[in-house]
Structure formats: structure tokens, C-alpha cells
Enzyme design. Structure first.
Site, short mmCIF file in Angstrom:
data_model
loop_
_atom_site.label_atom_id
_atom_site.label_comp_id
_atom_site.label_asym_id
_atom_site.label_seq_id
_atom_site.Cartn_x
_atom_site.Cartn_y
_atom_site.Cartn_z
N SER A 185 0.79 -1.23 0.00
CA SER A 185 0.00 0.00 0.00
C SER A 185 0.83 1.28 0.00
O SER A 185 0.34 2.32 -0.43
CB SER A 185 -0.96 0.01 1.19
OG SER A 185 -0.25 -0.16 2.40
N HIS A 213 -5.48 -3.52 -2.35
CA HIS A 213 -5.16 -2.54 -3.40
C HIS A 213 -5.10 -3.16 -4.79
O HIS A 213 -4.71 -2.50 -5.75
CB HIS A 213 -3.84 -1.84 -3.10
CG HIS A 213 -3.93 -0.93 -1.92
ND1 HIS A 213 -4.40 0.36 -2.00
CD2 HIS A 213 -3.67 -1.16 -0.61
CE1 HIS A 213 -4.40 0.90 -0.80
NE2 HIS A 213 -3.96 0.00 0.06
N LYS A 244 -12.08 0.34 -1.09
CA LYS A 244 -11.16 1.07 -1.99
C LYS A 244 -11.77 1.09 -3.39
O LYS A 244 -12.66 1.88 -3.65
CB LYS A 244 -9.78 0.43 -1.91
CG LYS A 244 -9.22 0.52 -0.47
CD LYS A 244 -7.80 0.04 -0.36
CE LYS A 244 -7.38 -0.19 1.07
NZ LYS A 244 -7.29 1.02 1.89
N1 PMP Z 1 -5.04 -4.13 3.82
C1 PMP Z 1 -4.34 -3.20 3.16
C2 PMP Z 1 -3.14 -3.62 2.36
C3 PMP Z 1 -4.73 -1.86 3.22
O1 PMP Z 1 -4.04 -0.91 2.60
C4 PMP Z 1 -5.88 -1.51 3.97
C5 PMP Z 1 -6.41 -0.07 4.03
N2 PMP Z 1 -5.58 0.86 4.53
C6 PMP Z 1 -6.56 -2.51 4.65
C7 PMP Z 1 -6.13 -3.82 4.55
C8 PMP Z 1 -7.76 -2.19 5.48
O2 PMP Z 1 -8.88 -2.05 4.68
P1 PMP Z 1 -10.13 -1.23 5.21
O3 PMP Z 1 -9.83 0.21 4.97
O4 PMP Z 1 -11.26 -1.75 4.40
O5 PMP Z 1 -10.28 -1.54 6.67
#
Ligand code: PMP
Length: 397
Positions: A185, A213, A244
Site C-alpha cells: 500500500s 489494493h 477502496k
Molecule cells: N489491507 C491493506 C493492504 C490496506 O491498505 C488496507 C487499508 N488501509 C486494509 C487492509 C484495510 O482495509 P479497510 O480500509 O477496508 O479496513
């Protein structure tokens, strides 16, 4: 603001004061418009380069309509956790759609991507098992691992020799689970899944991929990294988020019927937290249909990604190993990343500074994310503003 104050948090305030001195104290930035290629902040329109709204679905007319219709029919909330009285047929419809989309037997929706990782990892591992995790995995994976009694090994980021070393050391455990982000990310690089699958098969390990992502971004119609690499059926657990590219809220796990049945009984965030409201669920269902019926959105996302990344590289920025719509502009210094972001905002671009502890010390950056909603004009204007701002701060010459 008024309100009562109580004593006892001086130790926390001291830490915050230190952050203020270092220039790393942040305030939240409220948006005054819907999420889009341009957003209004403080009464001013800015080019948005900070959101994970990859396909522009947060405000897609079909999702808005689906949400509105469901509120009219079912109301605002569900009033219960899934296992008591909070499962509506729409929840099961979404799970069936997600399983089909990911080419798996079944899927289960959690309240967020964060709690999906926590819920899966904490449910399926015991002290007899070992979890082997990439060094740059998301915080929700790290926290999920902390919740288990399993042994843990961290391998150097995308380093397959180091992963093999960890697997060799793990022969005596009941289960070896390799866990990796599909797309990282903060750097935007893709995990080397074909190599991970080969090693997993050689050492009899399970694989869990967090495609937060990658879903809606990579693979046929955005099915994610597993599909992107032609590895359907060879990765045991696929986690995704509905927050996302899908544009709404939530997380899900797609896997076998056995794993999903197990999580219905043992996945603690699933068991003990109220189910998603109708508007969220119906909008997610619509979003999957949009992915299947409007593939031109993903094409536009990648066209924009190529254009913008090339522009940043030509300007002389350090963009790391990014291969996806996430492109970091690495500046190193923590305070400088925030200064850069603040000045960009003043100049017309909303791109957040990201520093320790989200990334390692000395690796601070402004992270940019393009979406399918941006026009080439938006992106060229953003590049011009980024160039001018970086020159003001001597980040490039
Ligand atoms: N996994 C990854 C790799 C992320 O970037 C994120 C979001 N920041 C999440 C999980 C968490 O997802 P959510 O925002 O739906 O809680």
C-alpha cells in the site's frame, strides 16, 4: 470547543507536544464535497491524489441509486450481528457474488478490510502453527498476527531467498501460513506471487493474500493479483476490501467452503460486530456488477497510471518500485514530507505526506494515487503543481 477536561493524560500530551516540535503532528483534513478527481477542502477545489477510490465508484450513479433504494426498502441499519438476527438475504447475495468474482467456493464479508485480516489470522492459527509474513505487510496483518499464539517469522520484503529460509526453519509446525499483501500500500509494488506459490507448494505451506489494493485494479475485471498471475485455485485465502476500488465499506475473505464455515463460527469481528447496513451492502453488490459491466473504468485507471508515473519519473522524482496506481514521491525526511504535502495543498493538489510509523524512518514520502476519474488535464495540471512545489522546497532542482 468547550466540554469538561479531566487530569491524567499529561503523558500523552507530552508525546503530542514532541510531535509538534518535530513537525509530525497531523490534523485531520475534512472534505466538503463528494470524493472525486477534484475535492473541496477549506472552500477550495483541489486535485485529489490521496484517495483509494480507484475507479470512482464512491459516487458512481449506480451505487448511489442502489444505496438510496435499499434505505427506502430496508431502513438505515440491521440491528444485530450476522449470527443472531443481522443476516439479510442481500448479505448472502453479496457473498455469493464475491466468491464467484474471485473464482472461489465461498466468501464472507467483515466490517472492514482491517477486521478481515485480524479475524482470519486470529481464528485459524494456534500455538502449533507458524505464520510467515512479508516485512512490509499492512498493519492489519501485523495486528492479526499479534492476536494469535502462532510462532511468527518475518521475511525481508519480497525476498524469496529469505522466505525459503523461513520455510526451511518451519518444517515442524502443523501449519505454515505465508501471508503477503498483493499490492503493497505504501510503495505500489506487486508481490511476486508466482514464486511464493512455488515455494508454498515445495514446502507444503498455505498462502493468504491481502488484495486490498489489487481488487478492482489487477486481473480480469479487477479480480486481483491471484487472477492477474493466472494462479486461480493455487492460493488458499484471498482477502479483499470493499472500501477502496469497490468504493463503499467492508472487507471479505474468499476461500473454500470449509474455511468460510469455520470463520462463521470462530471469526471474532464477524461474530461480535453488527452487520453492514443495507445501503452499504446493496451498493457493494452494484459495484461488483459495475466491475463486470464497465471494464473501461479499469482501462482508464491504467492509462492514467502510466501517464502520471511517467510524468513523475521524467521530473526526476524517486518513485521506488511502484507498478500500480499508487506512486510514492520519496523525500526521506519526515518533516519534509509533511511540508511538501502542506504546500501542495496550498498550490492546488491534495496528496498526503506519509511518515513513520506508517513507513520506515528515512523513507517519508508524499503518496499519490490516480483514479479512473482523473482526466489527462487534471493529471498534467497536478504534475505542473508538483514540479513547482518540489522546486520551491529543493526536492528537485
Ligand atoms: N489491507 C491493506 C493492504 C490496506 O491498505 C488496507 C487499508 N488501509 C486494509 C487492509 C484495510 O482495509 P479497510 O480500509 O477496508 O479496513
Amino acid at each position: 470547543m468547550g466540554g469538561f477536561t479531566v487530569k491524567g493524560f499529561e503523558y500523552l500530551q507530552a508525546e503530542l507536544d514532541e510531535m509538534k516540535e518535530e513537525g509530525t503532528f497531523r490534523t485531520l483534513v475534512p472534505l466538503e464535497s463528494d470524493q472525486g478527481s477534484r475535492v473541496t477542502i477549506g472552500g477550495k477545489e483541489l486535485i485529489q491524489l490521496s484517495s483509494n477510490n480507484y475507479l470512482g465508484l464512491t459516487s458512481h450513479p449506480r451505487l448511489r441509486q442502489a444505496a438510496l433504494k435499499s434505505v427506502e426498502k430496508y431502513g438505515a441499519g440491521t440491528g444485530s450481528v450476522r449470527t443472531i438476527a443481522g443476516t439479510f438475504s442481500m448479505h448472502e447475495e453479496l457473498e455469493e457474488k464475491l466468491a464467484k468474482f474471485k473464482h472461489t467456493e465461498a466468501s464472507l464479508v467483515f466490517q472492514s478490510g482491517f477486521t478481515t485480516n485480524q479475524g482470519v489470522l486470529s481464528a485459524i492459527l494456534t500455538k502449533d502453527d507458524v505464520v510467515i509474513s512479508d516485512a512490509l505487510n499492512h498493519a492489519s496483518i501485523i495486528d492479526g498476527i499479534r492476536l494469535t499464539k502462532a510462532a511468527r517469522k518475518v521475511y525481508n520484503h519480497v525476498d524469496m531467498e529469505d522466505l525459503e529460509r523461513a520455510l526451511k526453519e518451519s518444517k515442524d509446525y502443523r501449519v505454515r501460513l505465508i501471508v503477503t499483501d498483493g499490492v503493497f500500500s505504501m510503495d505500489g509494488n506487486i508481490a511476486p506471487l508466482p514464486e511464493i506459490v512455488e515455494l508454498a507448494e515445495k514446502y507444503d505451506a498455505l498462502i493468504m493474500v491481502d488484495d486490498a489494493h489489487a481488487s478492482g485494479v489487477l486481473g480480469e475485471n479487477g479480480r486481483g493479483t491471484v487472477n492477474h498471475f493466472g494462479l486461480d485455485g493455487r492460493v488458499h485465502i484471498q482477502v479483499g476490501t470493499l472500501s477502496k476500488a469497490i468504493g463503499v465499506l467492508g472487507g471479505y475473505v474468499a476461500s473454500t467452503r470449509t474455511l468460510i464455515d469455520y470463520l462463521i463460527h470462530k471469526g471474532r469481528p464477524f461474530l461480535f460486530s453488527t452487520s453492514h447496513p443495507p445501503a452499504v451492502t446493496e451498493a457493494c453488490i452494484e459495484a461488483i456488477d459495475v466491475l463486470l459491466e464497465e471494464p473501461e473504468l479499469i482501462e482508464k485507471l491504467w492509462d492514467n497510471t502510466e501517464f502520471f508515473k511517467k510524468g513523475l519519473v521524467e521530473l526526476g522524482f524517486q518513485t521506488g518500485n511502484s507498478e500500480t496506481p499508487i506512486t510514492p514521491i520519496i523525500v526521506g525526511d519526515e518533516a519534509l514530507s509533511h511540508q511538501f504535502s502542506d504546500l501542495l495543498r496550498k498550490n492546488g493538489v491534495f496528496a498526503q505526506g506519509i511518515a513513520f510509523p506508517t513507513v520506515s524512518r528515512g523513507q517519508a514520502r508524499v503518496r499519490t494515487i490516480v483514479t479512473a476519474e482523473h482526466s489527462k488535464e487534471d493529471l498534467q495540471e497536478a504534475l505542473n503543481i508538483i514540479e513547482k512545489t518540489a522546486k520551491e522546497l529543493n526536492i528537485i532542482s
